[in-house]
Motif scaffolding. Sequence first.
Motif, PDB file in Angstrom:
ATOM      1  N   SER A 739     -31.145   1.177   6.691  1.00 11.20           N
ATOM      2  CA  SER A 739     -30.601   0.282   7.702  1.00 11.20           C
ATOM      3  C   SER A 739     -30.812   0.901   9.081  1.00 11.20           C
ATOM      4  N   THR A 740     -31.221   0.084  10.040  1.00  9.16           N
ATOM      5  CA  THR A 740     -31.428   0.598  11.394  1.00  9.16           C
ATOM      6  C   THR A 740     -30.114   0.951  12.071  1.00  9.16           C
ATOM      7  N   ARG A 741     -28.987   0.524  11.472  1.00  8.75           N
ATOM      8  CA  ARG A 741     -27.699   0.833  12.078  1.00  8.75           C
ATOM      9  C   ARG A 741     -27.273   2.269  11.766  1.00  8.75           C
ATOM     10  N   GLY A 742     -27.321   2.656  10.527  1.00  4.93           N
ATOM     11  CA  GLY A 742     -26.836   3.983  10.165  1.00  4.93           C
ATOM     12  C   GLY A 742     -27.945   4.941   9.840  1.00  4.93           C
ATOM     13  N   PHE A 743     -29.168   4.423   9.738  1.00  3.50           N
ATOM     14  CA  PHE A 743     -30.321   5.229   9.370  1.00  3.50           C
ATOM     15  C   PHE A 743     -30.055   6.012   8.086  1.00  3.50           C
ATOM     16  N   ARG A 744     -29.393   5.320   7.182  1.00  2.00           N
ATOM     17  CA  ARG A 744     -29.123   5.905   5.865  1.00  2.00           C
ATOM     18  C   ARG A 744     -29.639   4.943   4.799  1.00  2.00           C
ATOM     19  N   PRO A 745     -29.965   5.443   3.596  1.00  2.00           N
ATOM     20  CA  PRO A 745     -30.480   4.561   2.528  1.00  2.00           C
ATOM     21  C   PRO A 745     -29.490   3.449   2.203  1.00  2.00           C
ATOM     22  N   MET A 746     -30.014   2.253   2.054  1.00  2.00           N
ATOM     23  CA  MET A 746     -29.192   1.113   1.641  1.00  2.00           C
ATOM     24  C   MET A 746     -29.068   1.107   0.119  1.00  2.00           C
ATOM     25  N   ARG A 747     -27.994   0.519  -0.367  1.00  2.00           N
ATOM     26  CA  ARG A 747     -27.835   0.377  -1.809  1.00  2.00           C
ATOM     27  C   ARG A 747     -28.669  -0.808  -2.286  1.00  2.00           C
ATOM     28  N   VAL A 748     -29.206  -0.693  -3.475  1.00  2.00           N
ATOM     29  CA  VAL A 748     -29.984  -1.767  -4.089  1.00  2.00           C
ATOM     30  C   VAL A 748     -29.253  -2.227  -5.342  1.00  2.00           C
ATOM     31  N   MET A 749     -29.011  -3.539  -5.401  1.00  2.00           N
ATOM     32  CA  MET A 749     -28.334  -4.131  -6.566  1.00  2.00           C
ATOM     33  C   MET A 749     -29.321  -5.033  -7.285  1.00  2.00           C
ATOM     34  N   LEU A 750     -29.511  -4.753  -8.569  1.00  2.00           N
ATOM     35  CA  LEU A 750     -30.456  -5.500  -9.379  1.00  2.00           C
ATOM     36  C   LEU A 750     -29.696  -6.340 -10.403  1.00  2.00           C
ATOM     37  N   ASP A 751     -29.699  -7.671 -10.219  1.00  2.00           N
ATOM     38  CA  ASP A 751     -28.972  -8.580 -11.105  1.00  2.00           C
ATOM     39  C   ASP A 751     -27.540  -8.135 -11.336  1.00  2.00           C
ATOM     40  N   GLY A 752     -26.876  -7.725 -10.239  1.00  2.00           N
ATOM     41  CA  GLY A 752     -25.466  -7.400 -10.306  1.00  2.00           C
ATOM     42  C   GLY A 752     -25.153  -5.953 -10.592  1.00  2.00           C
ATOM     43  N   VAL A 753     -26.167  -5.100 -10.777  1.00  2.00           N
ATOM     44  CA  VAL A 753     -25.930  -3.694 -11.098  1.00  2.00           C
ATOM     45  C   VAL A 753     -26.581  -2.823 -10.031  1.00  2.00           C
ATOM     46  N   PHE A 754     -25.812  -1.868  -9.493  1.00  2.00           N
ATOM     47  CA  PHE A 754     -26.388  -0.934  -8.546  1.00  2.00           C
ATOM     48  C   PHE A 754     -27.372  -0.031  -9.262  1.00  2.00           C
ATOM     49  N   THR A 755     -28.545   0.148  -8.658  1.00  2.00           N
ATOM     50  CA  THR A 755     -29.581   0.964  -9.262  1.00  2.00           C
ATOM     51  C   THR A 755     -30.238   1.815  -8.191  1.00  2.00           C
ATOM     52  N   SER A 756     -31.208   2.610  -8.582  1.00  2.00           N
ATOM     53  CA  SER A 756     -31.864   3.510  -7.635  1.00  2.00           C
ATOM     54  C   SER A 756     -32.616   2.720  -6.575  1.00  2.00           C
ATOM     55  N   PRO A 757     -32.549   3.126  -5.301  1.00  2.00           N
ATOM     56  CA  PRO A 757     -33.232   2.384  -4.232  1.00  2.00           C
ATOM     57  C   PRO A 757     -34.733   2.281  -4.421  1.00  2.00           C
ATOM     58  N   ASP A 758     -35.325   3.271  -5.138  1.00  2.00           N
ATOM     59  CA  ASP A 758     -36.775   3.233  -5.289  1.00  2.00           C
ATOM     60  C   ASP A 758     -37.249   2.207  -6.311  1.00  2.00           C
ATOM     61  N   TYR A 759     -36.304   1.489  -6.960  1.00  2.00           N
ATOM     62  CA  TYR A 759     -36.718   0.438  -7.897  1.00  2.00           C
ATOM     63  C   TYR A 759     -37.464  -0.672  -7.190  1.00  2.00           C
ATOM     64  N   LEU A 760     -37.272  -0.826  -5.883  1.00  2.00           N
ATOM     65  CA  LEU A 760     -37.997  -1.862  -5.150  1.00  2.00           C
ATOM     66  C   LEU A 760     -39.500  -1.623  -5.186  1.00  2.00           C
TER      67      LEU A 760
END
Length: 897
Positions: A739-760
């Motif tokens: 996120s350009t606001r916090g410059f920290r990794p965003m969370r990624v949710m896949l079909d309702g489950v939080f998963t590793s950001p690199d899954y994208l």
Amino acid sequence: MKTRLPYFAAICFLAVFTFGFIKDEDPLKNLLGKLTLFTDRYPQEKIHLHFDKPYYCIGDTIWFKAYLANAEKNQLSALSKILYVELINERDSIKKSLLLPVASGLSWGDIPLTDSLDEGNYRIRAYTNWMRNFGEEFFFDKTIKIGNSFSNNILTNVTYHFSKVGNTEKVRAEINYTDLTGNPLAGKEVNYEVLLQFRNIAKGKGVTNKQGKIVIDFTNTQPFLLKSGKLNTSLKLSDKQSVSKSFAIKSTSDNVDIQFFPEGGQLVNNIPSKVGFKAVGADGLGVDISGEIIDANNTKITDFNSEHAGMGSFRLTPADGATYSASIKLPDGSEKKIALPKAAKEGYVLSVSTQDPDNLYIKVTTSPSLLNKGEIAVVGQSNGIVQYASRSKLEKTVVAATLPKKRFNTGILQLTLFSPSFQPVAERLVFIQNNDELKLKAVSDKESYTQKEKVKMVVQAEGPDGKPVRGTFSIAVTDNTKVPVDEDSENTIFSDLLLTSDLKGYIEKPNYYFTATTAEKEKHLDNLMLTQGWRRFSWKNIMQESFPPLSYFPQQSLEISGRVTTARDKPVVGGKVKVLSTSGDRIALDTITDAEGRFSFPNLMFTDNTKFVIEARSAQNKKNVYIDINQIPAPLVTRNKNTPDIEINVNQSILPYLKNNKAYYDNLRQKVFSGKSIVLQEVKVIDKKPKVPHSSNLNGAGNADQIVTADNLKNCISLVNCLEGRLLGVYFRNGIPYSTRGFRPMRVMLDGVFTSPDYLSILHPNDVESIEVLRNANFLATYGLQGGNGIIIVNTKHGERNMNPNSYARGVASISPQGYFISKEFYSPVYSDPKADNKKPDLRSTIFWTPNIITDESGKATVEFYTSSASGRFRTVIEGLNVDGKLGRQVHYFEVK
């Protein structure tokens, strides 16, 4: 009788003797052993559903109890623990599917009939996974009528008239349109189309006459291909309002099909035989016929008349070299000539008489040329369970036996005659009625009641011996004035478990044979056995031990299972698998794959609409693996075997019930729109889909700062490359969103489950349905601390039930299996409660329903309920069984003044 006794004594002695000293190579013993093996491997299940009413309207709820019994003795089955119940419309589309837990062979549920459904003929289909091995003939399948009073003010009545020119069948449909009070809708424009086997064969328009009638003519030029369909019409009431009405076309002719069935299977020269016949119209219903049997010289041999549902029988002794035909008179006065089956020169005739209430008479008549060539055998079995077997030397042309009916189970008995070479040469079905059902009694505390008065009813259950029994029962109380019933057409616990589950094809009004039984009805039932016999198995396959393969197994619980493989489809051994529910019931489990890469999560308990994400890793914790989820596809919806039960004029056929429902809903509208309420114009929403299908956004679908749909991802090779520069306030570094606001990794949710950001970077763009970006505090607050740096929600195309759940990313898969349906409790008002609204009209048609009544050791159970606002006759139906499989049904009436 005197001539039969010596034969009977000889056969009984022979049966005892042979079974006491059968050699190992004895063919009869070998056959019975193979039949036992088949029955042990392939136990059969039967289903009966008890409904609160025989028909319904849009807005109603269908209440039902399921009895799952074994075929051997009708005892409650312990084989399957899951039952499927489906509501199917006229287009063979499943509109509602329930998965019900079964405990000790019992279950119950309800199906709300929402206003998204159309009026028409529907089917209720019920089955277990195990039953699918043996075909849909074993499923419970019932046609029910569903009318519409909620938004319907038009009544219709259609009649069809048929004619034929060559092979072309011409149909004239006369449709009458009236309002609910019977006033004709004259001068209204009607557009129509005719569909046969889903093929449009005619369309046009017309105007109703002074009687509100319009005539539509159409032609079927391909009657061998196009046999039935729909007539769809649209009646224009005004410039802004039209009403659509559809009518079933059950056939395009009035042809009558007539078949003859010699008792045992064939006619044999010089041997007297009974011949059954059945006449069926093109609509599948029985047709009354009469006629004569004549020989080749047109000499009358005998005459015949149908007795019930187009069925009847006559006796005939074929002469050597003679041929016979039937000269038949049809209801319209026309005549038809049909050749009878040709008689064999020699053979066997198996005859059975059931007229004696206590005994069964069996007779085998043999041609003289077949005498002294060995032994014949007769085997009697019900659902694969042998109940009688005997052998006799063929020294005389007639061998007879008298057997007490009490030695057999109530229901269908299949008798098969085997020749000396041990080939099945004749077969006969008979229905055994031992009058050994439960004796049920409903005793209400009063003979008549006032409106909204409390009813106390005691249910008493006794066995055939008159002693009290414990059993499980269901009770429905309906207003008989509003819901008139044709008892012959009902499906009951007797007709379902004793008759229709053991006969293939359509049976017209099956409960006719079980209501107020008489000697005449027993004869009609025997005619049914003559003309509609079939077998659950082939004797040839039994002898050769050619048993059908098993593709489906009894389900004991819900389960999620599958297989984990490498990119080269090799099993991942010792892999780690986790399953996590993302909606509905909370489940989090893990397991290890076996030597074939398979995993299983058995004994799960979750309700419908529960979604899961499955994550897999190799034994070395590598995520470069693929998951293949096991799924059991639903059975196809095939042609309705009960098509003759389809009602052409649904609303007209249930008019009293329809009018009551209209009054009920009109009363509700008055309550809702009374006072200062504002009545809005009707707004019709036609097939509006959600903006974000399958969304797992806790804020609600589409409530996000930005949405990217599948259309925006077309022609994308890499998901990250497509999203870079497209997502506002988001940038990617090494495939991870920030996120350009916090410059920290965003969370990624896949079909309702939080998963590793690199899954994208792993996901394929074609597997993505939509992406929702949450950056502002008002959306992130729902997720608490987990959403501090923003969330990217990915909704895949695999989230929809019954879609292929194959892994759309390495190491991750999503699935939405069907879970248990949780039944509602029937609402029964308590008018003695001070808080009850006693002034409000109670226009319910079902005033009481309970699926789980269990009688105590004294054979009694008590129920209490209140009458409604209506006066008249009320009908109580009690059905059920005990642990021994003895069935019971009782209909009780009481008055409300």
